[in-house]
Design an enzyme around this catalytic site. Structure first.
Site, mmCIF file in Angstrom:
data_model
loop_
_atom_site.group_PDB
_atom_site.id
_atom_site.type_symbol
_atom_site.label_atom_id
_atom_site.label_comp_id
_atom_site.label_asym_id
_atom_site.label_seq_id
_atom_site.Cartn_x
_atom_site.Cartn_y
_atom_site.Cartn_z
ATOM 1 C CD GLU A 167 -3.600 5.382 3.055
ATOM 2 O OE1 GLU A 167 -3.269 4.190 2.930
ATOM 3 O OE2 GLU A 167 -3.199 6.123 3.978
ATOM 4 C CD GLU A 204 -7.864 -4.515 0.599
ATOM 5 O OE1 GLU A 204 -8.326 -3.660 -0.178
ATOM 6 O OE2 GLU A 204 -6.754 -4.406 1.150
ATOM 7 C CE LYS A 246 -2.729 4.637 -0.744
ATOM 8 N NZ LYS A 246 -3.977 3.967 -0.352
#
Length: 362
Positions: free
Chosen positions: A208, A164, A108
């Site tokens: 992911e 986050e 990724k």
């Protein structure tokens, strides 16, 4: 700006003035460990090789609630003047990354783009932070002076409202709540529910997300006597985006500080990619420098407790307040669709652009 703000839904840390600054994270951690500093606040850049913007403040206020500014300052009319890279170039960049990912040497890579904004009069970082706190009450709002990072950052500020949390530490308890995997929300209730449910079952997004939780396990596992990571993520959201989230909790073996934990954990695969070093090198080779976008903002006291949030849904504001750069990115994996990835960055940019009254850029 002469201060620092990190406002979480249940508490806030606000500071004014600077006793001393640190462009190196090691020097800041040393100041805490030797007892010459009681609190360090500031920002870590996306690229760990870059200079930090950390400092020991002169005055500190801690509250048991979210921060709301007691002054009202209007934000100026602001408009987008440039996209870096252009949407077409971003699509081509993602297409090249997908080809490389399908060759198998990377799992990724996060690809980001930036919108340059111009204001008719100076943007007040504090006023922008207050506006973002009002619009995003569940987010973690921050505003931090970047001057400590050196000449290119003198007078610049980083302002945002991030969903986050990179890491928090209280005593020997460490918690994280990584976000990875996302889907655009819609105004229509049923379609919005379907988008969230589809995200929860998306093979691409679950993979992911697993890259991120596996990374955190690898980093925190050796530091913890106990570490709890859910086997599957849960669904969470902002006004614009559904996210996959994993609440993580560990018990530290040794008194590792919140700042040391933040340094060890960032940049996570959620903002960089995997394997981390290879993904970081790809980003260095293919993107403009991210500066403090994708880094971390937070605080750490002299007993090691603290909070560090991921610097997303944010903008860097120039010293004269008339220019701002807002960035957003998305995780690219082998089966990513370039147009979907471009659309995802547009959606994520809305948190900042809405606060400044700027319409979508494409």
């Amino acid at each position: 700006m002469d201060g620092f703000v990190l406002s979480r839904p249940d508490h806030s840390v606000l500071t004014r003035g600077v006793r001393r600054s640190f462009d190196d994270a090691g020097a800041a951690t040393h100041a805490l460990s030797e007892g010459s500093a009681t609190l360090i606040v500031g920002a870590l850049p996306f690229d760990p090789s870059g200079a930090t913007a950390l400092y020991e403040p002169a005055e500190v206020t801690v509250t048991g609630s979210a921060w709301r500014s007691d002054t009202s300052v209007d934000l100026p009319h602001t408009h987008a003047v440039r996209e870096i890279p252009s949407p077409a170039d971003h699509l081509r960049r993602v297409e090249k990354l997908v080809t490389r990912l399908r060759d198998g040497d990377l799992g990724k890579v996060v690809s980001a783009r930036t919108v340059e904004l111009r204001a008719e009069s100076p943007i007040s970082p504090t006023a922008l932070a207050a506006r973002m706190a009002t619009l995003n009450p569940a987010a973690n709002t921050f505003a931090v002076d970047l001057s400590a990072a050196g000449t290119d950052f003198v007078g610049h500020s980083l302002v945002g409202a991030t969903p986050e949390v990179l890491v928090s530490r209280r005593g020997n308890v460490v918690t994280c709540r990584p976000l990875a995997g996302s889907a655009r929300r819609t105004a229509e209730t049923e379609a919005d529910r379907v988008a969230g449910d589809s995200l929860l079952s998306s093979t691409k997004n679950l993979a992911e997300h697993a890259f991120v939780t596996d990374w955190i396990r690898d980093v925190l596992g050796p530091l913890c006597s106990e570490l709890s990571i859910p086997s599957t993520p849960e669904l969470t959201s902002t006004h614009e985006v559904w996210h996959l989230a994993s609440p993580i909790r560990g018990i530290l073996r040794d008194p590792t500080t919140a700042l040391e934990l933040a340094i060890a954990l960032h940049p996570t695969p959620a903002l960089c990619g995997t394997p981390t070093t290879a993904a970081l090198n790809v980003i260095r080779d293919t993107e403009e420098p991210r500066r403090f976008y994708g880094g971390a903002v937070g605080w750490c006291n002299n007993v090691g407790d603290g909070d560090w949030v991921v610097a997303i849904r944010c903008a860097e504001i120039s010293a004269d307040g008339r220019t701002a750069w807002a960035s957003a990115g998305g995780g690219i994996v082998a089966d990513s669709d370039p147009q979907d990835e471009l659309d995802e960055t547009t959606t994520k940019l809305r948190t900042l652009l809405t606060a400044l009254g700027v319409s979508d850029t494409n």
